[in-house]
Write a protein that holds these residues in place. Structure first.
Motif, PDB file in Angstrom:
ATOM      1  N   SER A 176      44.904  36.912  32.924  1.00  0.00           N
ATOM      2  CA  SER A 176      45.149  36.728  34.316  1.00  0.00           C
ATOM      3  C   SER A 176      43.987  37.620  34.757  1.00  0.00           C
ATOM      4  O   SER A 176      44.111  38.797  34.928  1.00  0.00           O
ATOM      5  CB  SER A 176      46.485  36.717  34.655  1.00  0.00           C
ATOM      6  OG  SER A 176      46.337  36.719  36.098  1.00  0.00           O
ATOM      7  N   PHE A 177      43.070  37.032  35.706  1.00  0.00           N
ATOM      8  CA  PHE A 177      42.076  37.823  36.401  1.00  0.00           C
ATOM      9  C   PHE A 177      42.212  37.813  37.905  1.00  0.00           C
ATOM     10  O   PHE A 177      42.558  36.586  38.436  1.00  0.00           O
ATOM     11  CB  PHE A 177      40.728  37.347  36.066  1.00  0.00           C
ATOM     12  CG  PHE A 177      40.164  37.482  34.726  1.00  0.00           C
ATOM     13  CD1 PHE A 177      39.564  38.763  34.382  1.00  0.00           C
ATOM     14  CD2 PHE A 177      40.203  36.667  33.864  1.00  0.00           C
ATOM     15  CE1 PHE A 177      39.323  38.766  33.046  1.00  0.00           C
ATOM     16  CE2 PHE A 177      40.029  36.762  32.383  1.00  0.00           C
ATOM     17  CZ  PHE A 177      39.355  37.847  32.187  1.00  0.00           C
ATOM     18  N   SER A 178      42.386  38.960  38.695  1.00  0.00           N
ATOM     19  CA  SER A 178      42.067  38.969  39.998  1.00  0.00           C
ATOM     20  C   SER A 178      40.821  39.693  40.255  1.00  0.00           C
ATOM     21  O   SER A 178      40.573  40.929  39.944  1.00  0.00           O
ATOM     22  CB  SER A 178      43.378  39.620  40.678  1.00  0.00           C
ATOM     23  OG  SER A 178      43.249  39.978  41.969  1.00  0.00           O
ATOM     24  N   PHE A 179      39.867  39.169  41.287  1.00  0.00           N
ATOM     25  CA  PHE A 179      38.766  39.954  41.686  1.00  0.00           C
ATOM     26  C   PHE A 179      38.884  39.884  43.163  1.00  0.00           C
ATOM     27  O   PHE A 179      39.010  39.009  44.011  1.00  0.00           O
ATOM     28  CB  PHE A 179      37.671  39.089  41.404  1.00  0.00           C
ATOM     29  CG  PHE A 179      37.182  38.967  39.640  1.00  0.00           C
ATOM     30  CD1 PHE A 179      36.718  40.076  38.937  1.00  0.00           C
ATOM     31  CD2 PHE A 179      37.630  37.907  39.009  1.00  0.00           C
ATOM     32  CE1 PHE A 179      36.302  40.039  37.771  1.00  0.00           C
ATOM     33  CE2 PHE A 179      37.433  37.837  37.637  1.00  0.00           C
ATOM     34  CZ  PHE A 179      36.725  38.923  37.143  1.00  0.00           C
ATOM     35  N   ILE A 180      38.536  41.094  43.746  1.00  0.00           N
ATOM     36  CA  ILE A 180      38.261  41.375  45.218  1.00  0.00           C
ATOM     37  C   ILE A 180      36.990  42.004  45.359  1.00  0.00           C
ATOM     38  O   ILE A 180      36.852  43.146  44.757  1.00  0.00           O
ATOM     39  CB  ILE A 180      39.405  42.303  45.821  1.00  0.00           C
ATOM     40  CG1 ILE A 180      40.653  41.918  45.634  1.00  0.00           C
ATOM     41  CG2 ILE A 180      39.110  42.647  47.324  1.00  0.00           C
ATOM     42  CD1 ILE A 180      41.870  43.004  45.967  1.00  0.00           C
TER      43      ILE A 180
END
Length: 292
Positions: A176-180
Motif C-alpha cells: 500500500s503506497f501513499s505519496f505526498i
C-alpha cells in the motif's frame, strides 16, 4: 537529493559522487544478459527482430543484454515464450540483484522498501523515484553536479526503474503506497516541457491503474505545513514493524528509534490532512497537464 538516484527516490539510492555512494557492478544482471543473448542467438533472431516480438524497444533489449537494465517481469515472461526458454530465463531472473546503482548508504533502506506492506513518502525536491519516468530520471541526474558518465547514468536509471516493480498489484501481499509531493516539484518542469508532459501522463496512468497507490499534492500555498523539516519515508515490514528514512546531500539515515518513528508518523499524518485530497490532487494534475 533523495529517492533512488544517489540515495533514495529523487536522486537518492543510485550512487553519488564520492566514496561510499558509488554504485557496484552487478554480476547477476550481466549474467542474465548473457543468457538472454545466447537464447536469442539460438533462436536466430537479431535484437531488432526480438524487440519487435517481445515487444520492447531495441535500446531496452540491448541494455538488458549488456546488464545495464533490470528486466521487467513481463519482459521475462515474453522472452520465455519467444525464445522457448524452458524456464531458464524465469529462474535466472529470480536471482537478479537490486543492489547495483544504489548508493551504499541507501541499500539497507531499499531492502525494507522491497519487503514493505505499506510505504509512505513525502517529497519536496523531486518526484519520488518509484514514480519517475526514464526521461525525468535522466534530467534529474544531469541537473546536479558532478555529471555522471553514460555507464553510471545507465546503472542509476536501471536501479530506479527496477524499483518500480514494487508498485505491482499482483504482489502478495500488494504494498500500500501513499505519496505526498509538493506541487512546486511538478511546476518546476525539470527537463523541459516534453519531459514534464510525459511525466504527467505517467503519473495519471499510475494513479488510474494502481488501486494500491494514493497520490496527494501539497499545494503551493499552505500556511501550516508539518513537513518543513524535509522529505521523509516510512515503511511497514511484514511483521508490522516501522522504519523511517531521511536523506540529505551525499548521505541518508535509516531511522529505527521508536520515538523518532512516532514523530515522523505524526508529521506524515498531519501532512495528509494539509495536502489536497487524492481526488482534488488528480483534478489539479489533469489541469496542469492540460495547460502544457
Amino acid at each position: 537529493m533523495t529517492d533512488g538516484t544517489d540515495g533514495t527516490d529523487g536522486r537518492g539510492g543510485t550512487g553519488g559522487s564520492s566514496g561510499g555512494s558509488e554504485p557496484e557492478v552487478s554480476d547477476s544482471l550481466r549474467t542474465f544478459g548473457e543468457v538472454l543473448k545466447a537464447f536469442r542467438k539460438r533462436a536466430r533472431l537479431t535484437q531488432e527482430e526480438f524487440a519487435e516480438r517481445v515487444p520492447y524497444s531495441v535500446q531496452t533489449v540491448a541494455k538488458i543484454e549488456q546488464g545495464r537494465r533490470f528486466p521487467q517481469p513481463d519482459f521475462v515472461e515474453r522472452a520465455e515464450e519467444v525464445l522457448d526458454g524452458f524456464g531458464a530465463l524465469r529462474g535466472a531472473a529470480r536471482h537478479l540483484s537490486r543492489q547495483p546503482g544504489l548508493a551504499s548508504w541507501f541499500r539497507r533502506w531499499a531492502q525494507f522498501e522491497a519487503d514493505a506492506v505499506s510505504l509512505n513518502t513525502y517529497e519536496c525536491r523531486v518526484v519520488p523515484g518509484l514514480l519517475q519516468t526514464e526521461a525525468y530520471a535522466r534530467a534529474v541526474s544531469f541537473s546536479v553536479p558532478p555529471l555522471p558518465d553514460e555507464a553510471q547514468l545507465s546503472e542509476r536509471i536501471a536501479a530506479r526503474l527496477a524499483r518500480q516493480d514494487l508498485l505491482a498489484t499482483n504482489r502478495r501481499p500488494p504494498t500500500s503506497f501513499s505519496f505526498i509531493v509538493e506541487q512546486a516539484v511538478l511546476e518546476r518542469h525539470t527537463g523541459g516541457e516534453e519531459v514534464t508532459r510525459e511525466l504527467y501522463d505517467h503519473l495519471l496512468g499510475v494513479i488510474d491503474r494502481h488501486w494500491n497507490v494514493e497520490f496527494q499534492l501539497m499545494p503551493l500555498r499552505q500556511p501550516k505545513h508539518a513537513g518543513l523539516d524535509g522529505p521523509l519515508q516510512l515503511a511497514e515490514t511484514p511483521d508490522h514493524r516501522w522504519f523511517g528514512y531521511s536523506e540529505g546531500q551525499e548521505n541518508g539515515r535509516l531511522i529505527q528509534d521508536p520515538k523518532e518513528i512516532s514523530r515522523l508518523h505524526q508529521r506524515y499524518a498531519k501532512m495528509r490532512t494539509q495536502a489536497l485530497t487524492p481526488e482534488d490532487s488528480l483534478g489539479l494534475l489533469k489541469r496542469m497537464r492540460g495547460a502544457l
